[in-house]
Design a protein around this motif. Structure first.
Motif, PDB file in Angstrom:
ATOM      1  N   ILE A  74       0.933  -1.198   0.008  1.00 35.66           N
ATOM      2  CA  ILE A  74      -0.155  -0.257  -0.403  1.00 35.66           C
ATOM      3  C   ILE A  74       0.879   1.743  -0.278  1.00 35.66           C
ATOM      4  O   ILE A  74       1.995   1.380   0.961  1.00 35.66           O
ATOM      5  CB  ILE A  74      -1.142   0.121   0.991  1.00 35.66           C
ATOM      6  CG1 ILE A  74      -1.981  -1.122   1.322  1.00 35.66           C
ATOM      7  CG2 ILE A  74      -1.834   1.114   1.140  1.00 35.66           C
ATOM      8  CD1 ILE A  74      -2.540  -1.296   2.593  1.00 35.66           C
ATOM      9  N   TYR A  92      -7.082   9.660   4.690  1.00 31.55           N
ATOM     10  CA  TYR A  92      -7.535   8.393   3.851  1.00 31.55           C
ATOM     11  C   TYR A  92      -6.799   7.353   4.907  1.00 31.55           C
ATOM     12  O   TYR A  92      -6.524   8.179   6.361  1.00 31.55           O
ATOM     13  CB  TYR A  92      -6.161   8.276   2.786  1.00 31.55           C
ATOM     14  CG  TYR A  92      -4.456   8.578   3.266  1.00 31.55           C
ATOM     15  CD1 TYR A  92      -3.896   7.862   4.088  1.00 31.55           C
ATOM     16  CD2 TYR A  92      -4.191   9.970   3.350  1.00 31.55           C
ATOM     17  CE1 TYR A  92      -2.990   7.916   4.218  1.00 31.55           C
ATOM     18  CE2 TYR A  92      -3.037  10.327   3.694  1.00 31.55           C
ATOM     19  CZ  TYR A  92      -2.442   9.628   4.257  1.00 31.55           C
ATOM     20  OH  TYR A  92      -1.090  10.019   4.512  1.00 31.55           O
ATOM     21  N   ASP A  93      -6.888   6.236   5.071  1.00 27.37           N
ATOM     22  CA  ASP A  93      -6.526   5.063   5.865  1.00 27.37           C
ATOM     23  C   ASP A  93      -6.566   3.782   5.424  1.00 27.37           C
ATOM     24  O   ASP A  93      -7.510   3.951   4.492  1.00 27.37           O
ATOM     25  CB  ASP A  93      -8.324   5.058   6.792  1.00 27.37           C
ATOM     26  CG  ASP A  93      -7.088   5.861   8.575  1.00 27.37           C
ATOM     27  OD1 ASP A  93      -6.324   4.645   9.039  1.00 27.37           O
ATOM     28  OD2 ASP A  93      -8.097   6.193   9.657  1.00 27.37           O
ATOM     29  N   ALA A  94      -5.295   3.914   5.844  1.00 25.82           N
ATOM     30  CA  ALA A  94      -5.354   1.758   5.854  1.00 25.82           C
ATOM     31  C   ALA A  94      -5.032   1.381   7.194  1.00 25.82           C
ATOM     32  O   ALA A  94      -4.026   1.478   7.740  1.00 25.82           O
ATOM     33  CB  ALA A  94      -4.234   1.759   4.616  1.00 25.82           C
ATOM     34  N   MET A 102      -7.589  -6.493   5.695  1.00 30.56           N
ATOM     35  CA  MET A 102      -7.834  -4.717   5.477  1.00 30.56           C
ATOM     36  C   MET A 102      -8.535  -3.494   5.101  1.00 30.56           C
ATOM     37  O   MET A 102      -9.584  -3.739   4.436  1.00 30.56           O
ATOM     38  CB  MET A 102      -6.477  -4.323   4.382  1.00 30.56           C
ATOM     39  CG  MET A 102      -5.261  -3.190   4.440  1.00 30.56           C
ATOM     40  SD  MET A 102      -4.479  -3.541   6.218  1.00 30.56           S
ATOM     41  CE  MET A 102      -3.257  -1.838   5.860  1.00 30.56           C
ATOM     42  N   LEU A 104      -9.931  -0.328   4.110  1.00 27.48           N
ATOM     43  CA  LEU A 104      -8.854   1.143   3.238  1.00 27.48           C
ATOM     44  C   LEU A 104     -10.075   1.995   3.045  1.00 27.48           C
ATOM     45  O   LEU A 104     -11.932   1.704   3.077  1.00 27.48           O
ATOM     46  CB  LEU A 104      -8.554   0.120   1.527  1.00 27.48           C
ATOM     47  CG  LEU A 104      -8.030  -1.267   1.734  1.00 27.48           C
ATOM     48  CD1 LEU A 104      -7.803  -1.552   0.320  1.00 27.48           C
ATOM     49  CD2 LEU A 104      -6.244  -0.169   2.146  1.00 27.48           C
ATOM     50  N   CYS A 161     -15.050   3.468   1.242  1.00 26.22           N
ATOM     51  CA  CYS A 161     -14.529   2.593   2.063  1.00 26.22           C
ATOM     52  C   CYS A 161     -14.540   1.325   1.551  1.00 26.22           C
ATOM     53  O   CYS A 161     -15.565   1.227   1.141  1.00 26.22           O
ATOM     54  CB  CYS A 161     -14.458   2.931   3.436  1.00 26.22           C
ATOM     55  SG  CYS A 161     -15.988   2.975   3.762  1.00 26.22           S
ATOM     56  N   TRP A 173     -16.856  -3.371  -0.543  1.00 23.95           N
ATOM     57  CA  TRP A 173     -16.648  -1.670  -1.001  1.00 23.95           C
ATOM     58  C   TRP A 173     -18.360  -0.754  -0.799  1.00 23.95           C
ATOM     59  O   TRP A 173     -19.282  -1.259  -1.357  1.00 23.95           O
ATOM     60  CB  TRP A 173     -16.087  -0.697  -1.127  1.00 23.95           C
ATOM     61  CG  TRP A 173     -16.182  -1.016  -3.109  1.00 23.95           C
ATOM     62  CD1 TRP A 173     -16.009  -2.110  -3.453  1.00 23.95           C
ATOM     63  CD2 TRP A 173     -16.182  -0.478  -4.930  1.00 23.95           C
ATOM     64  NE1 TRP A 173     -16.414  -1.974  -5.509  1.00 23.95           N
ATOM     65  CE2 TRP A 173     -16.846   0.072  -4.801  1.00 23.95           C
ATOM     66  CE3 TRP A 173     -17.305   1.465  -3.951  1.00 23.95           C
ATOM     67  CZ2 TRP A 173     -17.307   0.400  -5.696  1.00 23.95           C
ATOM     68  CZ3 TRP A 173     -17.593   1.977  -5.326  1.00 23.95           C
ATOM     69  CH2 TRP A 173     -16.888   1.474  -6.183  1.00 23.95           C
ATOM     70  N   LEU A 282      -4.974   6.718  -3.195  1.00 19.65           N
ATOM     71  CA  LEU A 282      -4.146   5.218  -1.989  1.00 19.65           C
ATOM     72  C   LEU A 282      -4.184   3.897  -2.752  1.00 19.65           C
ATOM     73  O   LEU A 282      -5.287   4.106  -3.753  1.00 19.65           O
ATOM     74  CB  LEU A 282      -5.377   4.794  -1.002  1.00 19.65           C
ATOM     75  CG  LEU A 282      -5.292   4.364   0.220  1.00 19.65           C
ATOM     76  CD1 LEU A 282      -3.918   4.393   1.039  1.00 19.65           C
ATOM     77  CD2 LEU A 282      -6.843   3.905   1.063  1.00 19.65           C
ATOM     78  N   VAL A 284      -3.287   0.098  -4.088  1.00 22.69           N
ATOM     79  CA  VAL A 284      -3.131  -0.802  -3.143  1.00 22.69           C
ATOM     80  C   VAL A 284      -2.672  -2.535  -4.186  1.00 22.69           C
ATOM     81  O   VAL A 284      -3.230  -2.314  -4.851  1.00 22.69           O
ATOM     82  CB  VAL A 284      -4.713  -1.835  -2.352  1.00 22.69           C
ATOM     83  CG1 VAL A 284      -4.478  -2.827  -1.791  1.00 22.69           C
ATOM     84  CG2 VAL A 284      -5.186  -0.930  -1.329  1.00 22.69           C
TER      85      VAL A 284
END
Length: 294
Positions: A74, A92-94, A102, A104, A161, A173, A282, A284
């Motif tokens: 990532i 953003y977040d991971a 995970m 995302l 998300c 998602w 972001l 992946v």
């Protein structure tokens, strides 16, 4: 006094960071008064930008950092708006979940400056905390929408998300008025079909749908905010098409390619950072088969 009043200098809508130009003839008195005000405005703008950037850096993970996992890599590119007055609430977040999946997410709060940053912090931390329940992405956005409607007056936000399950390689998602992710696979790229979902803070009467896609080793998933694709000279649709073309042209997602360098090439290919809005990307990259449950 009679006679014609001296003309005032034209309105200046340039960024406060810029120094005003030379005073026109006949406006020296106005400029003598305005000079200190310009200096004050510039100092305030510089200080606000410094505080805003410091606050955001304290809230968000390191934007240039990469996360290496047994099944994926990532990487993030976060570029603040070029103008101080345009700094926004992109985030953003991971994060790994207790069950091994995970989480995302990418989002964007309306507005600019410190108020947008403060609201971004609330939404980001709320969504991350809610994600630990393991609830589906659609339910997470429903809860987040309730928070915006009841606690954040006159605020709207968008978000996308999802959960990536390394055991099945399934990405599940949902989205709330946000651009859908782009999937790069085997030399091609396309934007995923988005499930239904309205902007956060718009209404409580419409549900958030859920979609899923099974990723393959070698796939690259791009999640982004509208600052990546939207410009004054083009709409979001045209910007997404440009990203899709650039992802293919730059070889993004090619086996063995450097992901970080590829993201930098992608940003350069679409014209560089957005001077009027934050840009968040972001990525992946699925690198292997993923762990198997016993």
């Amino acid at each position: 006094m009679g006679g014609t009043r001296p003309a005032l200098p034209p309105a200046d809508d340039r960024d406060p960071d810029l120094t005003p130009g030379a005073a026109p003839v006949g406006t020296l008195m106005v400029q003598d008064i305005g000079g200190p005000r310009w200096a004050e405005r510039r100092e305030r703008a510089v200080e606000e930008r410094r505080v805003t950037l410091a606050l955001r850096e304290a809230i968000l993970p390191e934007p240039g950092a990469s996360i290496d996992l047994p099944y994926a890599r990532i990487a993030v590119r976060y570029v603040p708006a070029g103008r101080a007055s345009s700094l926004g609430g992109d985030w953003y977040d991971a994060a790994p979940l207790p069950d091994g999946r995970m989480f995302l997410a990418v989002g964007d709060v309306s507005g600019h400056g410190l108020p947008a940053i403060a609201e971004m912090a609330q939404l980001r931390h709320a969504l991350l905390g809610l994600s630990m329940t393991g609830a589906c992405p659609g339910r997470l956005l429903t809860w987040l929408n309730t928070l915006v409607l009841t606690r954040l007056d006159d605020t709207t936000a968008t978000a996308v998300c999802g959960h990536f399950d390394p055991a099945t390689r399934l990405f599940t998602w949902a989205q709330a008025g946000h651009p859908a992710p782009i999937l790069v696979r085997r030399g091609g790229a396309r934007q995923l079909g988005a499930p239904r979902g309205v902007v956060l803070g718009a209404t409580s009467s419409l549900p958030y749908g859920v979609a899923d896609v099974r990723l393959e080793p070698g796939d690259l998933l791009l999640m982004f905010t509208d600052g990546l694709v939207e410009r004054r000279s083009r709409d979001i649709g045209a910007g997404v098409s440009l990203i899709v073309e650039a992802a293919v042209a730059t070889g993004l997602g090619t086996a063995g390619a450097d992901l970080d360098a590829g993201l930098d090439r992608l940003l350069e290919a679409i014209g560089g950072p957005n001077p009027e809005d934050d840009t968040c990307l972001l990525a992946v990259a699925v690198t292997g088969e993923g762990p198997r449950h016993p």
